[in-house]
Design a protein around this motif. Structure first.
Motif, PDB file in Angstrom:
ATOM      1  N   THR A  18       0.832  -1.203   0.000  1.00 30.09           N
ATOM      2  CA  THR A  18       0.000   0.000   0.000  1.00 30.09           C
ATOM      3  C   THR A  18       0.870   1.259   0.000  1.00 30.09           C
ATOM      4  N   PHE A  19       1.908   1.271   0.814  1.00 26.72           N
ATOM      5  CA  PHE A  19       2.805   2.417   0.890  1.00 26.72           C
ATOM      6  C   PHE A  19       3.530   2.639  -0.439  1.00 26.72           C
ATOM      7  N   LYS A  20       4.051   1.578  -1.031  1.00 26.11           N
ATOM      8  CA  LYS A  20       4.777   1.699  -2.295  1.00 26.11           C
ATOM      9  C   LYS A  20       3.840   2.126  -3.427  1.00 26.11           C
ATOM     10  N   THR A  21       2.599   1.674  -3.398  1.00 28.88           N
ATOM     11  CA  THR A  21       1.625   2.093  -4.403  1.00 28.88           C
ATOM     12  C   THR A  21       1.345   3.593  -4.274  1.00 28.88           C
ATOM     13  N   SER A  53       9.623  -2.560  -6.879  1.00 26.45           N
ATOM     14  CA  SER A  53       9.330  -2.961  -5.497  1.00 26.45           C
ATOM     15  C   SER A  53       7.941  -3.574  -5.387  1.00 26.45           C
ATOM     16  N   ILE A  54       6.983  -2.976  -6.074  1.00 31.94           N
ATOM     17  CA  ILE A  54       5.612  -3.499  -6.049  1.00 31.94           C
ATOM     18  C   ILE A  54       5.566  -4.907  -6.635  1.00 31.94           C
ATOM     19  N   GLN A  55       6.254  -5.112  -7.739  1.00 30.29           N
ATOM     20  CA  GLN A  55       6.281  -6.449  -8.350  1.00 30.29           C
ATOM     21  C   GLN A  55       6.921  -7.467  -7.412  1.00 30.29           C
ATOM     22  N   ALA A  56       7.992  -7.068  -6.748  1.00 30.31           N
ATOM     23  CA  ALA A  56       8.653  -7.981  -5.815  1.00 30.31           C
ATOM     24  C   ALA A  56       7.741  -8.324  -4.643  1.00 30.31           C
ATOM     25  N   LEU A  57       7.069  -7.327  -4.092  1.00 27.65           N
ATOM     26  CA  LEU A  57       6.168  -7.577  -2.969  1.00 27.65           C
ATOM     27  C   LEU A  57       4.989  -8.456  -3.391  1.00 27.65           C
TER      28      LEU A  57
END
Length: 62
Positions: A18-21, A53-57
Motif C-alpha cells: 500500500t505504501f509503495k503504491t 518494489s511493487i512487483q517484488a512484494l
C-alpha cells in the motif's frame, strides 16, 4: 519449496504494498508538474524503483 507466510507477515507485506503504491502514484503524478529537470528525472527514477518494489512484494503474496 515456498515457505508459507504467517498472517502477520502477510499483513506487513500488504502495508508495504500500500505504501509503495502510494509512493508510485505520487511520484508519477508530480513528475509532469516538476519544472526542474533534475527533480523530474529523480521522480521518474523513483517511479521505476517503486514499480519494481511493487512487483517484488506481489511475488511474496502469490
Amino acid at each position: 519449496m515456498k515457505e508459507k507466510l504467517g498472517v502477520h507477515e502477510r499483513l506487513e507485506i500488504h502495508e508495504l504494498l500500500t505504501f509503495k503504491t502510494l509512493c508510485l502514484t505520487k511520484s508519477t503524478a508530480m513528475a509532469p508538474l516538476a519544472q526542474d529537470e533534475e527533480l523530474k528525472q529523480l521522480l521518474t527514477e523513483t517511479s521505476q524503483i517503486d514499480r519494481e518494489s511493487i512487483q517484488a512484494l506481489q511475488g511474496y503474496l502469490q
